[in-house]
Scaffold this motif. Structure first.
Motif, mmCIF file in Angstrom:
data_model
loop_
_atom_site.group_PDB
_atom_site.id
_atom_site.type_symbol
_atom_site.label_atom_id
_atom_site.label_comp_id
_atom_site.label_asym_id
_atom_site.label_seq_id
_atom_site.Cartn_x
_atom_site.Cartn_y
_atom_site.Cartn_z
ATOM 1 N N ASP A 214 0.834 -1.190 0.000
ATOM 2 C CA ASP A 214 0.000 0.000 0.000
ATOM 3 C C ASP A 214 0.875 1.249 0.000
ATOM 4 N N GLU A 215 0.437 2.283 -0.709
ATOM 5 C CA GLU A 215 1.162 3.549 -0.834
ATOM 6 C C GLU A 215 2.614 3.305 -1.255
ATOM 7 N N ILE A 216 2.787 2.548 -2.331
ATOM 8 C CA ILE A 216 4.126 2.235 -2.822
ATOM 9 C C ILE A 216 4.852 3.481 -3.319
ATOM 10 N N GLY A 217 4.102 4.533 -3.629
ATOM 11 C CA GLY A 217 4.729 5.775 -4.070
ATOM 12 C C GLY A 217 5.593 6.425 -3.005
ATOM 13 N N ASP A 218 5.406 6.033 -1.738
ATOM 14 C CA ASP A 218 6.195 6.578 -0.639
ATOM 15 C C ASP A 218 7.393 5.709 -0.289
ATOM 16 N N MET A 219 7.623 4.660 -1.037
ATOM 17 C CA MET A 219 8.749 3.766 -0.757
ATOM 18 C C MET A 219 10.067 4.452 -1.107
ATOM 19 N N PRO A 220 11.060 4.446 -0.190
ATOM 20 C CA PRO A 220 12.360 5.068 -0.471
ATOM 21 C C PRO A 220 13.049 4.422 -1.671
ATOM 22 N N LEU B 144 2.559 8.227 -10.243
ATOM 23 C CA LEU B 144 3.883 7.615 -10.279
ATOM 24 C C LEU B 144 4.650 7.973 -11.543
ATOM 25 N N ARG B 145 3.956 8.261 -12.626
ATOM 26 C CA ARG B 145 4.645 8.696 -13.849
ATOM 27 C C ARG B 145 5.334 10.038 -13.608
ATOM 28 N N GLN B 146 4.638 10.926 -12.903
ATOM 29 C CA GLN B 146 5.225 12.213 -12.585
ATOM 30 C C GLN B 146 6.414 12.036 -11.644
ATOM 31 N N LYS B 147 6.261 11.187 -10.642
ATOM 32 C CA LYS B 147 7.362 10.925 -9.713
ATOM 33 C C LYS B 147 8.546 10.294 -10.437
ATOM 34 N N SER B 148 8.258 9.454 -11.417
ATOM 35 C CA SER B 148 9.318 8.827 -12.197
ATOM 36 C C SER B 148 10.085 9.860 -13.012
ATOM 37 N N PHE C 170 10.806 8.016 -8.313
ATOM 38 C CA PHE C 170 10.292 6.650 -8.364
ATOM 39 C C PHE C 170 10.901 5.977 -9.580
ATOM 40 N N ARG C 171 11.387 4.763 -9.380
ATOM 41 C CA ARG C 171 12.094 4.056 -10.449
ATOM 42 C C ARG C 171 11.147 3.700 -11.594
ATOM 43 N N ASP C 172 11.557 4.073 -12.788
ATOM 44 C CA ASP C 172 10.736 3.790 -13.965
ATOM 45 C C ASP C 172 10.645 2.296 -14.223
#
Length: 451
Positions: free
Chosen positions: A245-251, A290-294, A299-301
């Motif tokens: 859950d909330e993988i977008g916050d994973m370091p 996540l695309r924006q974070k990538s 966030f790893r593409d």
């Protein structure tokens, strides 16, 4: 120490586990059961740690003593439907009775032939499979309606859930906070062939970065000469589903380790000695782009491409207003039961307030408002004041300027509200609207409403 004679991780949770301390006897049993599927062997001291990782369908224990009886109870606490066969001496009826009382499926008296051993094992495995299928069907019937929604968006969503549940494809659930991402992830698990196996959740945003790696991958320690293992969430989900859950916050550095696991399906515990094969279905969720974070290198593409093999987007509640009254009624029934209340429904002004609210907190906000209203209601019906909805989150009328579209939107809302007030009764709904039942059915079909 667990030895795998066939090392495919996907087969381990269906293997036969042989528990025997004597190496020669262990080898004899393994040879007798060769060709009967994947085999795991362990001694009585080493089997405890492996139980959490390999929840096998059938277990053969080579002797009956006090340790065996304790082991049977421990195994069944992890996996109640495991079929345990225990070898006993033919002159010790008490051992057979004690083993069966402890929960063993059957006992095998010495001496016995290899063919007899194979016959009992096949019987135990057959019963285990039948029980697993019955459990899966009952679980599906019990949970299939846990996701409430009759809007076209939700019906399409549930069709996607059914499809991805039939496969082990990695699934990414995207939606605003409060839309029910965790509930949807659970539905994917419950409708899959893994439904009887663990469903393990870890919220990547709620665990401190320093602890997240240990929680995911587990830890091995040597203290005073004793080797200790703390299983991580990934290993604990073996055979079942891991929900990130909330993988977008994973370091980022942990993203790299998760990527390596997804590519190899091997877990490297912190300070571990060996890589551990793990078979899990991966479901992730996020409220972020996540695309924006990538694109911002946060966030790893390559990880996004793997976890997002299939992406399911949950629409916010404001975009599926047809579900608001259906959800409100569902929550009312739930809270009436859990809080021993007898609130029978909503007043007209409450229904209008529910439909007019924007619901920035989505389904979770609606659930909390209904819960509070059930507590606060003085009469048999929830009023608008009981809901205590704030004016700043009231919708604009949202009606278009085109006259035909205005009429259609008003007509759709009237039918939706009438269905809710009549609790789906077609005759009462038609009476409330002042139309015939054939006309009502035409309107329902026209606006794709749930009957």
């Amino acid at each position: 120490m667990v030895d795998t004679h066939q090392g495919l991780a996907s087969q381990l949770h269906e293997a036969l586990l042989i528990v025997e301390d004597d190496p020669e006897t262990q080898r004899k049993y393994s040879q007798a059961l060769e060709g009967e599927g994947s085999l795991l062997t362990a001694n009585s001291l080493g089997v405890s740690a492996s139980l959490q990782q390999f929840l096998t369908a059938v277990v053969l224990i080579g002797r009956c003593d006090a340790n065996t009886l304790s082991l049977i109870k421990e195994m069944l606490s992890y996996a109640p439907r495991t079929k345990i066969l225990v070898v006993v001496e033919n002159d010790k009826d008490s051992d057979a009775v004690l083993a069966l009382e402890a929960g063993a499926f059957d006992v095998i008296e010495r001496p016995f032939s290899d063919e007899y051993l194979r016959l009992l094992m096949r019987r135990a495995r057959h019963v285990a499979k039948l029980e697993q299928e019955v459990y899966r069907l009952k679980s599906f019937e019990r949970r299939q309606d846990s996701i409430v929604g009759g809007s076209p968006q939700m019906m399409q969503l549930l069709r996607m859930v059914d499809r991805v549940s039939l496969t082990d494809i990695n699934t990414l659930i995207i939606g605003e906070s409060g839309t029910g991402k965790g509930l949807l992830a659970r539905a994917v698990h419950d409708r899959s062939s893994r439904s009887e196996k663990p469903f393990i959740t870890i919220n990547c945003a709620s665990i401190p970065e320093a602890l997240l790696e240990n929680e995911l991958f587990g830890v091995e320690n040597d203290t005073s000469g004793v080797h200790r293992v703390k299983l991580g969430k990934i290993e604990s989900a073996h055979g079942g589903t891991l929900f990130l859950d909330e993988i977008g916050d994973m370091p980022l550095h942990i993203q790299g380790k998760i990527l390596r696991f997804l590519q190899s399906r091997l877990v490297d515990r912190v300070s571990g000695r060996h890589a551990i094969p793990v078979d899990v279905k991966i479901v992730c969720a996020t409220h972020q782009d996540l695309r924006q974070k990538s694109s911002e290198k946060r966030f790893r593409d390559d990880l996004l491409n793997i976890v997002g093999e299939v992406a399911i987007s949950i629409p916010p509640l404001r975009e599926r207003s047809d579900d608001i009254l259906l959800l409100a009624k569902t929550f009312l029934l739930q809270f009436n039961q859990s809080m021993n209340r007898n609130v029978s429904g909503f007043t007209e002004d409450a229904l209008e307030a529910l439909q007019a609210h924007v619901w920035p907190g989505n389904v979770r906000e609606l659930q909390n408002k209904i819960k509070s209203a059930v507590i606060m209601a003085d009469g048999n019906h929830i009023t608008a004041s009981d809901l205590a909805l704030t004016k700043e989150h009231k919708k604009d009328s949202g009606l278009p300027l085109n006259i035909r579209q205005v009429r259609e939107e008003a007509e759709r809302q009237a039918v939706t509200r009438a269905l809710a007030r009549a609790e789906g009764n077609m005759s009462q709904t038609a009476n409330l609207l002042g139309v015939s039942r054939p006309t009502l059915y035409t309107l329902i079909d026209k606006y794709a409403l749930q009957r």
